[in-house]
Design a protein around this motif. Structure first.
Motif, PDB file in Angstrom:
ATOM      1  N   LEU A 100     -17.912  23.716  -9.240  1.00 30.17           N
ATOM      2  CA  LEU A 100     -17.376  23.027  -8.056  1.00 30.17           C
ATOM      3  C   LEU A 100     -15.945  23.441  -7.772  1.00 30.17           C
ATOM      4  CD1 LEU A 100     -18.505  19.305  -8.444  1.00 30.17           C
ATOM      5  CD2 LEU A 100     -19.117  20.871  -6.599  1.00 30.17           C
ATOM      6  N   ILE A 101     -15.076  23.209  -8.737  1.00 32.99           N
ATOM      7  CA  ILE A 101     -13.655  23.417  -8.524  1.00 32.99           C
ATOM      8  C   ILE A 101     -12.977  23.507  -9.886  1.00 32.99           C
ATOM      9  CG2 ILE A 101     -13.091  20.938  -8.429  1.00 32.99           C
ATOM     10  CD1 ILE A 101     -11.153  21.630  -6.094  1.00 32.99           C
ATOM     11  N   ILE A 121      -0.949  25.096 -14.914  1.00 37.12           N
ATOM     12  CA  ILE A 121       0.356  25.256 -14.268  1.00 37.12           C
ATOM     13  C   ILE A 121       0.413  24.508 -12.931  1.00 37.12           C
ATOM     14  CG2 ILE A 121       0.775  27.477 -15.369  1.00 37.12           C
ATOM     15  CD1 ILE A 121       0.092  28.824 -12.724  1.00 37.12           C
ATOM     16  N   LYS A 122      -0.725  23.940 -12.526  1.00 36.25           N
ATOM     17  CA  LYS A 122      -0.771  23.184 -11.289  1.00 36.25           C
ATOM     18  C   LYS A 122      -1.089  21.727 -11.574  1.00 36.25           C
ATOM     19  CE  LYS A 122      -2.305  26.980  -8.324  1.00 36.25           C
ATOM     20  NZ  LYS A 122      -3.295  27.403  -7.304  1.00 36.25           N
ATOM     21  N   ASP A 123      -0.846  20.862 -10.592  1.00 37.87           N
ATOM     22  CA  ASP A 123      -1.252  19.474 -10.751  1.00 37.87           C
ATOM     23  C   ASP A 123      -2.282  19.041  -9.715  1.00 37.87           C
ATOM     24  OD1 ASP A 123       1.972  18.267  -9.496  1.00 37.87           O
ATOM     25  OD2 ASP A 123       0.307  19.278  -8.495  1.00 37.87           O
ATOM     26  N   LYS A 124      -2.601  19.938  -8.800  1.00 41.63           N
ATOM     27  CA  LYS A 124      -3.582  19.604  -7.763  1.00 41.63           C
ATOM     28  C   LYS A 124      -4.217  20.883  -7.236  1.00 41.63           C
ATOM     29  CE  LYS A 124      -3.770  17.550  -3.104  1.00 41.63           C
ATOM     30  NZ  LYS A 124      -2.975  16.894  -2.050  1.00 41.63           N
ATOM     31  N   ASN A 125      -5.525  20.792  -6.981  1.00 38.91           N
ATOM     32  CA  ASN A 125      -6.214  21.886  -6.315  1.00 38.91           C
ATOM     33  C   ASN A 125      -7.249  21.276  -5.384  1.00 38.91           C
ATOM     34  OD1 ASN A 125      -6.937  24.499  -5.638  1.00 38.91           O
ATOM     35  ND2 ASN A 125      -8.435  24.683  -7.272  1.00 38.91           N
ATOM     36  N   GLU A 126      -7.303  21.816  -4.175  1.00 39.76           N
ATOM     37  CA  GLU A 126      -8.159  21.229  -3.154  1.00 39.76           C
ATOM     38  C   GLU A 126      -9.116  22.282  -2.594  1.00 39.76           C
ATOM     39  OE1 GLU A 126      -5.696  19.307  -0.366  1.00 39.76           O
ATOM     40  OE2 GLU A 126      -7.311  18.429   0.802  1.00 39.76           O
ATOM     41  N   ASP A 127     -10.366  21.877  -2.368  1.00 35.26           N
ATOM     42  CA  ASP A 127     -11.339  22.772  -1.767  1.00 35.26           C
ATOM     43  C   ASP A 127     -12.295  21.931  -0.931  1.00 35.26           C
ATOM     44  OD1 ASP A 127     -13.804  25.205  -3.034  1.00 35.26           O
ATOM     45  OD2 ASP A 127     -13.145  24.713  -1.013  1.00 35.26           O
ATOM     46  N   PHE A 138     -13.455  18.331  -1.938  1.00 35.05           N
ATOM     47  CA  PHE A 138     -13.198  18.170  -3.367  1.00 35.05           C
ATOM     48  C   PHE A 138     -11.739  18.458  -3.709  1.00 35.05           C
ATOM     49  CE2 PHE A 138     -17.632  17.780  -4.445  1.00 35.05           C
ATOM     50  CZ  PHE A 138     -18.287  18.504  -3.480  1.00 35.05           C
ATOM     51  N   THR A 139     -11.129  17.529  -4.454  1.00 33.71           N
ATOM     52  CA  THR A 139      -9.768  17.712  -4.939  1.00 33.71           C
ATOM     53  C   THR A 139      -9.725  17.355  -6.419  1.00 33.71           C
ATOM     54  OG1 THR A 139      -8.856  17.093  -2.782  1.00 33.71           O
ATOM     55  CG2 THR A 139      -7.350  17.056  -4.659  1.00 33.71           C
ATOM     56  N   VAL A 140      -9.098  18.206  -7.201  1.00 29.27           N
ATOM     57  CA  VAL A 140      -8.921  17.898  -8.623  1.00 29.27           C
ATOM     58  C   VAL A 140      -7.444  17.690  -8.886  1.00 29.27           C
ATOM     59  CG1 VAL A 140      -8.948  20.378  -9.213  1.00 29.27           C
ATOM     60  CG2 VAL A 140      -9.346  18.656 -10.991  1.00 29.27           C
ATOM     61  N   PHE A 141      -7.132  16.641  -9.620  1.00 24.72           N
ATOM     62  CA  PHE A 141      -5.770  16.310 -10.018  1.00 24.72           C
ATOM     63  C   PHE A 141      -5.656  16.431 -11.525  1.00 24.72           C
ATOM     64  CE2 PHE A 141      -4.250  14.635  -6.003  1.00 24.72           C
ATOM     65  CZ  PHE A 141      -5.398  14.213  -5.351  1.00 24.72           C
ATOM     66  N   LEU A 147     -11.526  14.086 -10.413  1.00 25.91           N
ATOM     67  CA  LEU A 147     -12.144  14.766  -9.280  1.00 25.91           C
ATOM     68  C   LEU A 147     -12.351  13.731  -8.183  1.00 25.91           C
ATOM     69  CD1 LEU A 147     -13.649  17.222  -8.003  1.00 25.91           C
ATOM     70  CD2 LEU A 147     -15.740  16.307  -9.030  1.00 25.91           C
ATOM     71  N   HIS A 148     -11.806  14.019  -7.000  1.00 21.57           N
ATOM     72  CA  HIS A 148     -11.972  13.153  -5.850  1.00 21.57           C
ATOM     73  C   HIS A 148     -12.903  13.831  -4.851  1.00 21.57           C
ATOM     74  CE1 HIS A 148      -8.083  10.613  -6.442  1.00 21.57           C
ATOM     75  NE2 HIS A 148      -8.572  11.043  -7.605  1.00 21.57           N
ATOM     76  N   ILE A 149     -13.872  13.099  -4.367  1.00 23.64           N
ATOM     77  CA  ILE A 149     -14.802  13.606  -3.354  1.00 23.64           C
ATOM     78  C   ILE A 149     -14.664  12.698  -2.128  1.00 23.64           C
ATOM     79  CG2 ILE A 149     -17.182  14.227  -2.803  1.00 23.64           C
ATOM     80  CD1 ILE A 149     -17.769  14.231  -5.808  1.00 23.64           C
ATOM     81  N   VAL A 150     -14.205  13.296  -1.020  1.00 23.99           N
ATOM     82  CA  VAL A 150     -13.992  12.521   0.196  1.00 23.99           C
ATOM     83  C   VAL A 150     -14.417  13.332   1.431  1.00 23.99           C
ATOM     84  CG1 VAL A 150     -12.326  11.255   1.611  1.00 23.99           C
ATOM     85  CG2 VAL A 150     -11.970  11.419  -0.855  1.00 23.99           C
TER      86      VAL A 150
END
Lengths: 112, 115
Positions: free
Chosen positions: B47-48, B53-59, B62-65, B75-78
């Motif tokens: 998925l993602i 080295i990051k604190d957030k990635n968005e696709d 789907f966003t992972v923190f 994992l946020h699904i909106v």
């Protein structure tokens, strides 16, 4: 670009027998890892093959062994099958530094 | 020794709402994290992912923190859709080490999105 393919999809074996599962890695990936997924659990790492050699192993006994071939395809062999070996066996391919781990659909092994 | 834990076995969400799936880890050597979705009789589908080295990635939806100090990712699904109903696995790896093919998985969370 081809994905990861595994064969067979399903297999039934008798306790004490031996089994060989096969995996073709995704194009461009040179590393193959095998996982065992028991019902209701996450996949558990069995071992990893790179350049035809095992270079990482999880907590599995020596009767779990493998091979990697020059075309990066791989086999998982399990000897002296036990009832607890019944599980979904997953193969994943990857390449160092690429960050991609692609899984096959798995082989469902049932030991009776 | 469960190095990656998903403490919620299941989550039920209404269609259109946000789904939040959580994951905790203990091994500070993990530097790359992934989320997979799995349907019965299929292999995990990527998925993602997120690097340490990051604190957030968005696709898309789907966003992972990643909270490194807390060793926690989510994992946020909106918005959530019924087709998102599946088992979700969190996985971690020391991608810079020699065993970069060794993913350590959590136990999974069953997400059900109701119409």
């Amino acid at each position: 670009e081809t994905g990861v393919t595994q064969s067979p999809t399903h297999l039934i074996k008798t306790r004490g027998q031996q089994v060989t599962l096969r995996c073709s890695s995704q194009s461009g990936h040179n590393t193959v890892s095998w996982y065992q997924q028991a019902l209701g659990q996450g996949p558990q790492f069995i071992f990893q093959y790179y350049r035809e050699e095992e270079n990482g192993r999880g907590n599995f006994p020596p009767r779990f062994s493998g091979l990697q071939f020059p075309n990066y395809s791989s086999e998982l062999n399990v000897n002296a099958l036990e009832l607890d070996d019944s599980a979904l066996y997953l193969c994943a391919s990857s390449s160092p530094g690429e960050g991609g781990y692609t899984f096959g659909s798995g082989t469902r092994l049932t030991v009776v | 020794d469960q190095q990656v834990k998903q403490n919620s076995p299941s989550l039920s969400v209404q269609e259109g709402r946000i789904s939040i799936l959580n994951c905790d880890y203990t091994n500070s050597m993990f530097d790359y994290f992934l989320w997979y979705k799995k349907y019965p009789a299929e292999g995990p589908t990527f998925l993602i992912s997120i690097s340490s080295i990051k604190d957030k990635n968005e696709d898309g939806r789907f966003t992972v923190f990643l909270n490194k100090s807390a060793k926690h990712l989510s994992l946020h699904i909106v918005p959530s859709q019924p087709g998102d109903s599946a088992v979700y696995f969190c996985a971690a790896v020391n991608a810079g080490g020699t065993s970069y093919g060794k993913l350590t998985f959590g136990q999974g969370t069953i997400l059900t999105v109701h119409p």
